[in-house]
Design a protein around this motif. Structure first.
Motif, PDB file in Angstrom:
ATOM      1  N   ARG A 233      36.973  40.873  53.845  1.00 22.46           N
ATOM      2  CA  ARG A 233      35.957  41.008  52.790  1.00 22.46           C
ATOM      3  C   ARG A 233      35.909  42.438  52.238  1.00 22.46           C
ATOM      4  NH1 ARG A 233      32.391  37.443  52.025  1.00 22.46           N
ATOM      5  NH2 ARG A 233      32.409  36.677  54.170  1.00 22.46           N
ATOM      6  N   GLU A 234      36.098  43.421  53.096  1.00 18.75           N
ATOM      7  CA  GLU A 234      36.088  44.819  52.655  1.00 18.75           C
ATOM      8  C   GLU A 234      37.396  45.198  51.945  1.00 18.75           C
ATOM      9  OE1 GLU A 234      33.343  46.704  56.256  1.00 18.75           O
ATOM     10  OE2 GLU A 234      35.497  46.437  56.555  1.00 18.75           O
ATOM     11  N   ALA A 235      38.502  44.656  52.429  1.00 16.60           N
ATOM     12  CA  ALA A 235      39.810  45.037  51.884  1.00 16.60           C
ATOM     13  C   ALA A 235      40.110  44.376  50.541  1.00 16.60           C
ATOM     14  CB  ALA A 235      40.908  44.685  52.892  1.00 16.60           C
ATOM     15  N   HIS A 236      39.623  43.167  50.330  1.00 13.59           N
ATOM     16  CA  HIS A 236      39.945  42.413  49.114  1.00 13.59           C
ATOM     17  C   HIS A 236      39.681  43.193  47.818  1.00 13.59           C
ATOM     18  CE1 HIS A 236      40.169  39.160  46.197  1.00 13.59           C
ATOM     19  NE2 HIS A 236      38.886  39.313  45.927  1.00 13.59           N
ATOM     20  N   PRO A 237      38.469  43.734  47.603  1.00 11.20           N
ATOM     21  CA  PRO A 237      38.251  44.455  46.348  1.00 11.20           C
ATOM     22  C   PRO A 237      39.057  45.749  46.247  1.00 11.20           C
ATOM     23  CG  PRO A 237      36.297  44.587  47.742  1.00 11.20           C
ATOM     24  CD  PRO A 237      37.244  43.641  48.408  1.00 11.20           C
ATOM     25  N   LYS A 238      39.369  46.349  47.377  1.00 11.03           N
ATOM     26  CA  LYS A 238      40.186  47.568  47.342  1.00 11.03           C
ATOM     27  C   LYS A 238      41.608  47.255  46.892  1.00 11.03           C
ATOM     28  CE  LYS A 238      37.604  49.690  51.138  1.00 11.03           C
ATOM     29  NZ  LYS A 238      37.676  50.090  52.553  1.00 11.03           N
TER      30      LYS A 238
ATOM     31  N   ALA B 199      39.362  42.223  34.273  1.00 17.83           N
ATOM     32  CA  ALA B 199      38.074  42.880  34.010  1.00 17.83           C
ATOM     33  C   ALA B 199      36.918  41.913  34.273  1.00 17.83           C
ATOM     34  CB  ALA B 199      38.034  43.393  32.569  1.00 17.83           C
ATOM     35  N   THR B 200      37.079  40.673  33.853  1.00 20.49           N
ATOM     36  CA  THR B 200      36.056  39.659  34.121  1.00 20.49           C
ATOM     37  C   THR B 200      35.884  39.461  35.620  1.00 20.49           C
ATOM     38  OG1 THR B 200      36.581  38.552  32.038  1.00 20.49           O
ATOM     39  CG2 THR B 200      35.397  37.252  33.700  1.00 20.49           C
ATOM     40  N   GLN B 201      37.003  39.407  36.322  1.00 19.44           N
ATOM     41  CA  GLN B 201      36.958  39.244  37.778  1.00 19.44           C
ATOM     42  C   GLN B 201      36.242  40.414  38.444  1.00 19.44           C
ATOM     43  OE1 GLN B 201      37.372  36.084  38.404  1.00 19.44           O
ATOM     44  NE2 GLN B 201      38.802  36.428  40.065  1.00 19.44           N
ATOM     45  N   ALA B 202      36.405  41.606  37.899  1.00 26.05           N
ATOM     46  CA  ALA B 202      35.757  42.790  38.476  1.00 26.05           C
ATOM     47  C   ALA B 202      34.247  42.760  38.279  1.00 26.05           C
ATOM     48  CB  ALA B 202      36.341  44.056  37.850  1.00 26.05           C
ATOM     49  N   ILE B 203      33.792  42.122  37.218  1.00 23.90           N
ATOM     50  CA  ILE B 203      32.360  42.057  36.913  1.00 23.90           C
ATOM     51  C   ILE B 203      31.655  40.956  37.700  1.00 23.90           C
ATOM     52  CG2 ILE B 203      30.709  41.528  35.067  1.00 23.90           C
ATOM     53  CD1 ILE B 203      32.757  42.897  33.148  1.00 23.90           C
TER      54      ILE B 203
ATOM     55  N   VAL C  18      33.252  30.549  40.214  1.00 20.53           N
ATOM     56  CA  VAL C  18      34.016  30.998  39.039  1.00 20.53           C
ATOM     57  C   VAL C  18      35.010  32.072  39.452  1.00 20.53           C
ATOM     58  CG1 VAL C  18      33.841  32.186  36.812  1.00 20.53           C
ATOM     59  CG2 VAL C  18      32.248  30.330  37.360  1.00 20.53           C
ATOM     60  N   HIS C  19      34.564  33.014  40.281  1.00 18.94           N
ATOM     61  CA  HIS C  19      35.439  34.105  40.727  1.00 18.94           C
ATOM     62  C   HIS C  19      36.663  33.558  41.469  1.00 18.94           C
ATOM     63  CE1 HIS C  19      36.373  38.242  41.890  1.00 18.94           C
ATOM     64  NE2 HIS C  19      36.505  37.851  43.144  1.00 18.94           N
TER      65      HIS C  19
END
Length: 175
Positions: free
Chosen positions: A80-85, A129-133, A149-150
């Motif tokens: 969970r922590e690594a995914h957005p990085k 960009a949509t995924q980041a929001i 949706v994500h």
């Protein structure tokens, strides 16, 4: 008429800043033609095939309830922590690489923003960009919908990124 007509001129002006340096490097023999032609594609494919694929895998692991696991791919973080990085890093490299791709295409005397590759690039950036929001909505009353949706838009984004890889290969083989 192109979807990029309104932005082509300023982007071309930006590309024109860098193109002379790359042409000079090519003409002096400092950079081989093969590298100018395929370097962008090789770099971006490596980002997609490593960071993109790993990030998408991690996203689905979170969705499947495995987000708190620590694996060799997470370097001590949870999934969970690594995914957005990982995905954030991929997005950063895609943004930088896109600029390089435009410059290298122009350096080789080709028109920018006139190919299917340009269209899939724009779509990919918009989707990323949509995924980041979307995660900003996870803690709201519509959090479940945002998560759904994500997840599914992330899969669609990866499909578009692979289509982008194919259009880039086709573009590279066209000249």
């Amino acid at each position: 008429m192109s979807a990029f007509d309104g932005i082509k001129e300023p982007i071309q002006s930006y590309v024109d800043i860098w193109t002379p340096m790359f042409k000079q490097a090519s003409e002096s023999g400092l950079v081989p033609d093969f590298l100018l032609h395929w370097g962008h594609g090789a770099a971006m494919a490596s980002v997609l095939l490593s960071m993109g694929v790993i990030g998408a895998y991690m996203g689905w692991q979170i969705r499947l309830g495995n987000g708190e696991e620590v694996t060799p791919l997470t370097l001590g973080d949870t999934i969970r922590e690594a995914h957005p990085k990982i995905i954030g890093g991929a997005f950063f490299f895609f943004l930088l690489g896109g600029q390089g791709g435009l410059v290298l295409l122009d350096t080789q005397g080709k028109s920018i923003l006139e190919s299917p590759h340009a269209m899939t690039a724009a779509l990919s950036v918009a989707l990323l960009a949509t995924q980041a929001i979307l995660p900003k909505l996870f803690a709201t009353e519509n959090g479940k919908l945002a998560r759904d949706v994500h997840a599914y838009l992330g899969t669609a984004t990866m499909t578009v990124l692979f289509a982008h890889l194919v259009t880039g290969l086709n573009l590279g083989l066209s000249f």
